[in-house]
Scaffold this active site. Structure first.
Site, PDB file in Angstrom:
ATOM      1  CB  ILE A  54      -0.922   0.017   1.244  1.00  0.00           C
ATOM      2  CG1 ILE A  54      -1.768  -1.255   1.274  1.00  0.00           C
ATOM      3  CG2 ILE A  54      -1.807   1.266   1.248  1.00  0.00           C
ATOM      4  CD1 ILE A  54      -2.422  -1.534   2.610  1.00  0.00           C
ATOM      5  CB  THR A  55       1.739   3.867  -2.449  1.00  0.00           C
ATOM      6  OG1 THR A  55       0.457   4.277  -2.938  1.00  0.00           O
ATOM      7  CG2 THR A  55       2.344   2.860  -3.401  1.00  0.00           C
ATOM      8  N   GLY A  56       1.705   5.105   0.595  1.00  0.00           N
ATOM      9  CA  GLY A  56       1.155   6.120   1.501  1.00  0.00           C
ATOM     10  C   GLY A  56       0.312   5.499   2.594  1.00  0.00           C
TER      11      GLY A  56
ATOM     12  CB  SER B 215      -1.619   9.376   7.233  1.00  0.00           C
ATOM     13  OG  SER B 215      -1.367   9.763   5.910  1.00  0.00           O
ATOM     14  N   GLY B 216      -4.365   8.325   6.900  1.00  0.00           N
ATOM     15  CA  GLY B 216      -5.625   8.399   6.145  1.00  0.00           C
ATOM     16  C   GLY B 216      -6.178   7.067   5.659  1.00  0.00           C
TER      17      GLY B 216
ATOM     18  CE1 TYR C 279      -6.042  14.765  -5.331  1.00  0.00           C
ATOM     19  CE2 TYR C 279      -8.311  15.472  -5.660  1.00  0.00           C
ATOM     20  CZ  TYR C 279      -7.396  14.589  -5.111  1.00  0.00           C
ATOM     21  OH  TYR C 279      -7.837  13.533  -4.361  1.00  0.00           O
TER      22      TYR C 279
HETATM   23  N1  LIG Z   1      -9.538  12.532   1.529  1.00  0.00           N
HETATM   24  C1  LIG Z   1     -10.471  12.584   0.627  1.00  0.00           C
HETATM   25  O1  LIG Z   1     -11.544  13.148   0.860  1.00  0.00           O
HETATM   26  C2  LIG Z   1     -10.266  11.942  -0.725  1.00  0.00           C
HETATM   27  C3  LIG Z   1     -11.288  12.047  -1.681  1.00  0.00           C
HETATM   28  C4  LIG Z   1     -11.114  11.441  -2.921  1.00  0.00           C
HETATM   29  C5  LIG Z   1      -9.949  10.750  -3.198  1.00  0.00           C
HETATM   30  N2  LIG Z   1      -8.952  10.685  -2.269  1.00  0.00           N
HETATM   31  C6  LIG Z   1      -7.732   9.961  -2.620  1.00  0.00           C
HETATM   32  O2  LIG Z   1      -7.513   8.938  -1.660  1.00  0.00           O
HETATM   33  C7  LIG Z   1      -6.107   8.736  -1.481  1.00  0.00           C
HETATM   34  C8  LIG Z   1      -5.761   8.797  -0.007  1.00  0.00           C
HETATM   35  O3  LIG Z   1      -6.150  10.067   0.463  1.00  0.00           O
HETATM   36  P1  LIG Z   1      -6.054  10.491   1.995  1.00  0.00           P
HETATM   37  O4  LIG Z   1      -7.090  11.522   2.178  1.00  0.00           O
HETATM   38  O5  LIG Z   1      -6.014   9.303   2.854  1.00  0.00           O
HETATM   39  O6  LIG Z   1      -4.643  11.240   1.992  1.00  0.00           O
HETATM   40  P2  LIG Z   1      -3.656  11.607   3.181  1.00  0.00           P
HETATM   41  O7  LIG Z   1      -4.215  11.324   4.516  1.00  0.00           O
HETATM   42  O8  LIG Z   1      -3.151  12.979   2.860  1.00  0.00           O
HETATM   43  O9  LIG Z   1      -2.501  10.535   2.911  1.00  0.00           O
HETATM   44  C9  LIG Z   1      -1.793  10.561   1.727  1.00  0.00           C
HETATM   45  C10 LIG Z   1      -0.615   9.630   1.876  1.00  0.00           C
HETATM   46  O10 LIG Z   1       0.166   9.711   0.678  1.00  0.00           O
HETATM   47  C11 LIG Z   1       1.511   9.878   1.052  1.00  0.00           C
HETATM   48  N3  LIG Z   1       2.286  10.578   0.037  1.00  0.00           N
HETATM   49  C12 LIG Z   1       2.084  11.804  -0.462  1.00  0.00           C
HETATM   50  N4  LIG Z   1       3.048  12.109  -1.331  1.00  0.00           N
HETATM   51  C13 LIG Z   1       3.885  11.032  -1.386  1.00  0.00           C
HETATM   52  C14 LIG Z   1       5.081  10.749  -2.084  1.00  0.00           C
HETATM   53  N5  LIG Z   1       5.638  11.634  -2.905  1.00  0.00           N
HETATM   54  N6  LIG Z   1       5.650   9.546  -1.915  1.00  0.00           N
HETATM   55  C15 LIG Z   1       5.120   8.635  -1.062  1.00  0.00           C
HETATM   56  N7  LIG Z   1       3.999   8.851  -0.348  1.00  0.00           N
HETATM   57  C16 LIG Z   1       3.404  10.054  -0.511  1.00  0.00           C
HETATM   58  C17 LIG Z   1       1.460  10.696   2.333  1.00  0.00           C
HETATM   59  O11 LIG Z   1       2.684  10.596   2.984  1.00  0.00           O
HETATM   60  P3  LIG Z   1       3.139  11.668   4.101  1.00  0.00           P
HETATM   61  O12 LIG Z   1       2.458  11.178   5.338  1.00  0.00           O
HETATM   62  O13 LIG Z   1       4.629  11.547   4.134  1.00  0.00           O
HETATM   63  O14 LIG Z   1       2.649  13.004   3.661  1.00  0.00           O
HETATM   64  C18 LIG Z   1       0.300  10.022   3.042  1.00  0.00           C
HETATM   65  O15 LIG Z   1       0.703   8.857   3.708  1.00  0.00           O
HETATM   66  C19 LIG Z   1      -5.415   9.796  -2.328  1.00  0.00           C
HETATM   67  O16 LIG Z   1      -5.009   9.224  -3.546  1.00  0.00           O
HETATM   68  C20 LIG Z   1      -6.489  10.835  -2.560  1.00  0.00           C
HETATM   69  O17 LIG Z   1      -6.290  11.537  -3.767  1.00  0.00           O
HETATM   70  C21 LIG Z   1      -9.094  11.242  -1.028  1.00  0.00           C
END
Ligand SMILES: NC(=O)c1ccc[n+]([C@@H]2O[C@H](COP(=O)([O-])OP(=O)(O)OC[C@H]3O[C@@H](n4cnc5c(N)ncnc54)[C@H](OP(=O)(O)O)[C@@H]3O)[C@@H](O)[C@H]2O)c1
Length: 323
Positions: free
Chosen positions: A39-41, A44-45, A207
């Protein structure tokens, strides 16, 4: 009388909000003993919650993160909550193609299996808050990756594109294997411009384009992988109460806390559709599909254009120097 109206209005709002936030859980209880999920990233979240869910089902879980300290902390939490010691982290920065290549080399050396790949890490366009300076949510200058790609397109699409392609041989060895890629319903607000794939002007559009690219990527991967037993799914997790606002100004964060509390779902719920696509037999019938709320959803016609999907795949191969 006013008190009665206030109570009534509060009750109605409460039930409307509850209905708006209603989400499905993945009801398929399939276990993943002996399987490996990457799982990448995952620190968190949605990524971390997906890791907990897959570890609970018996999978070996590897989270690929750029911040080793944060990843170590997440591994401890995933082990505890997933009741599994079979969780590890590896360093990966998707904003740097050399790091992606290096990660794949180490992963292929260390891990003999790859059954589920979750392309979750996501970069939102953001502005770092500087000390004593009020930061606003709309950045004036957007970031670029080390390789000169726009941050969103580079991390969300190209980094995952290179990662998946380099790990594809291992996925093919472990069939039936799955690739689940996180996208966003915002995809519908933009189209790709092949003259300017690196578009990096308005954060929201930048985005959205990267998330549209995730959808095309999934469709083409599904087409290429089908005969080899590798299937692919694109997931919109819903709007999730994750930490994506952490880089924004205090004021914006406070405002978003209220909005998120009212309308967004907890990360655990956001992860449900990802888990569904990773394990469910019902999902497997929709190779290349787009999923929301644990069921297939319909894409806008322009996002189902296989010609564009193939064109993006070929352009991406050139950009990450796979050909
Ligand atoms: N949140 C929403 O409402 C929402 C809605 C639609 C889609 N999404 C999608 O769902 C996915 C997860 O979102 P989330 O809200 O859980 O995001 P999040 O909490 O911001 O977590 C994003 C994760 O990606 C990692 N990351 C970012 N840039 C990276 C890089 N260059 N290399 C490796 N890891 C990297 C972050 O690492 P760090 O901890 O080091 O920053 C973090 O672990 C994303 O693809 C997002 O676009 C989210």
């Amino acid at each position: 009388m006013y008190v009665l109206y206030t109570i009534l209005a509060s009750l109605v709002s409460f039930f409307i909000l509850k209905w708006l936030k209603k989400r499905r859980y993945c009801t398929d209880l399939k276990r993943l003993d002996g399987k490996t999920a990457l799982i990448t990233g995952g620190s968190s979240g949605v990524g971390k919650e997906t890791a907990v869910a897959l570890a609970t089902r018996g999978a070996r879980v590897v989270i690929a993160c750029r911040d080793a300290e944060k990843a170590e902390k997440a591994v401890r939490e995933i082990r505890l909550r997933g009741r599994s010691l079979n969780v590890a982290h590896m360093e990966l920065d998707l904003a740097n193609m050399a790091s992606v290549r290096d990660f794949c080399e180490r992963f292929l050396q260390k891990e003999k299996r790859l059954d589920v790949l979750v392309n979750n890490a996501g970069e939102e366009e953001e502005e770092e808050e500087e000390e004593d300076v009020v930061a606003y949510p709309m950045p004036s200058v957007l970031d670029w990756t080390d390789d000169g790609f726009s941050m969103c397109f580079g991390v969300n699409h190209l980094g995952h594109f290179l990662l998946t392609n380099t790990l594809l041989p291992r996925l093919k060895e472990c069939t039936p294997s799955r690739v689940v890629t996180l996208t966003c319903s915002n995809y519908k607000y933009q189209k790709l411009d092949f003259q300017d794939l690196n578009y990096n002007l308005l954060p929201f559009f930048t985005y959205s384009r990267s998330k549209l690219a995730n959808i095309y990527f999934t469709q083409e991967l599904a087409r290429i992988g089908e005969a080899k037993g590798v299937t692919a799914y694109a997931v919109h997790p819903g709007f999730v109460q994750s930490g994506w606002t952490c880089h924004y100004s205090f004021l914006f964060r406070m405002l978003m806390q209220v909005v998120m509390w009212m309308f967004f779902v907890p990360c655990e719920l956001g992860a449900q559709t990802v888990v569904y696509c990773a394990v469910s037999e019902a999902a497997a019938k929709h190779n290349g599909g787009y999923f929301v709320d644990c069921r297939p959803a319909t894409l806008r016609p322009f996002a189902r254009d296989s010609g564009v999907a193939r064109k993006l795949w070929e352009a991406s191969e050139r950009l990450v120097k796979l050909v």
